[in-house]
Design an enzyme around this catalytic site. Sequence first.
Site, PDB file in Angstrom:
ATOM      1  N   GLN A  74       0.889  -1.172  -0.216  1.00  0.00           N
ATOM      2  CA  GLN A  74       0.078   0.417   0.093  1.00  0.00           C
ATOM      3  C   GLN A  74       0.924   0.958  -0.196  1.00  0.00           C
ATOM      4  O   GLN A  74       0.390   2.121   0.450  1.00  0.00           O
ATOM      5  CB  GLN A  74      -1.398   0.255   0.703  1.00  0.00           C
ATOM      6  N   SER A  75       2.085   1.316  -0.529  1.00  0.00           N
ATOM      7  CA  SER A  75       2.788   2.480  -0.871  1.00  0.00           C
ATOM      8  C   SER A  75       2.134   3.957  -1.775  1.00  0.00           C
ATOM      9  O   SER A  75       2.166   3.801  -2.404  1.00  0.00           O
ATOM     10  CB  SER A  75       4.028   1.638  -1.552  1.00  0.00           C
ATOM     11  N   ASN A  76       2.601   5.085  -0.718  1.00  0.00           N
ATOM     12  CA  ASN A  76       1.909   5.835  -1.900  1.00  0.00           C
ATOM     13  C   ASN A  76       2.846   6.385  -2.036  1.00  0.00           C
ATOM     14  O   ASN A  76       2.172   7.525  -3.177  1.00  0.00           O
ATOM     15  CB  ASN A  76       1.700   7.141  -0.414  1.00  0.00           C
ATOM     16  N   CYS A  78       4.769   4.235  -4.465  1.00  0.00           N
ATOM     17  CA  CYS A  78       5.260   3.979  -5.197  1.00  0.00           C
ATOM     18  C   CYS A  78       3.707   4.737  -6.344  1.00  0.00           C
ATOM     19  O   CYS A  78       3.700   4.391  -7.174  1.00  0.00           O
ATOM     20  CB  CYS A  78       4.838   2.416  -5.243  1.00  0.00           C
TER      21      CYS A  78
END
Length: 335
Positions: A74-76, A78
Amino acid sequence: MKDLPVEKVYLANLPTKIQKLINTSLKCGTDIFIKRDDQTGTELSGNKIRKLEYAIAEAKKNNCTTLITCGGIQSNHCRATAAAAVKQGMDCILVLAADEKVPPNGNLLMDYLFGADVRFVSSEEYANRNAIMQNICEELSAQRKKGYIIPMGASNGIGTFGYYNAMDEIIEQEKQLGITFDSIVCTVGSGGTYAGLCLSNKENGYGKKIIGISISESADFFVNQVIEISKEFYCYFGRNDALTADDICIIEGYAGKGYALSSPHELEFIKNFARQEAIILDPVYTGKAMYGLSREIAKGTHFNEEENILFIHTGGLFGLFPKSGEFAQILPFSS
Ligand SMILES: *Cc1c(COP(=O)(O)O)cnc(C)c1O
């Protein structure tokens, strides 16, 4: 140090608003303001786009075709990179850590919508993420493409210019608003946001307290991290310099169960904050940090009643939705 030795591409909606948290200020007995860096864009939402503006300019200057970066599922960071790549006509390869099959929702769904090449690795493999990204670069050279590696969270020398620059934006807004912020508080996840603010405060002599709240590692860990980032930053000026531990104030104790894991009191805090301010905090970063800030104000160690505090809302909204089930305990629905 006003003239920066680096360029940027213009992607974020800037300047972002500063608002007073009316009800929270009443409750805490101290004036708290929030800088809405969750509104740097919709697709580009959050703090990472400020760093990416500088990283991508560097990538373009080096004639790179493909942005390569890494993060959690859930990387913001990325997701923002994938969106920014589309805007810049570049390709994007994401190395994401996942030990099991993950549902494509929240930020991950958006990664796919933006056409990013998503590559999952186990958390064990993720420990070697820099080597993995280097291999991808070599793979690209064979295809006559050129990769540009952005480390986790874009928390390196070049990314640091994002919040180095944001600090001037804040100083400008202070004049417009007629308010002086005594403390500036941000979440610390990989350290780049904090490093940028802290470096600007020091170099420009703004004299503020810059306070970071860790949502994962110990304070010592991040002090070292910020020092390392600062060395890379100074290299761009041809200076062999660094921040010292005395320049840095990082508060620990609010990681809860650990990175991206939520405790009931944190979810409760996010719920109450939404009802108090109509602002949504995210469960991974800002929810923990704002909770920490409210606790620290109550303790009175770092803050006093007379001061104006500015909290940076660094974004993360999309990470909330994959966690909807966890809210079933405190909201009127079942998971
Ligand atoms: C990445 C991130 C942070 C942490 O910023 P760092 O510069 O990595 O310390 C804080 N909030 C949100 C929403 C983020 O995505």
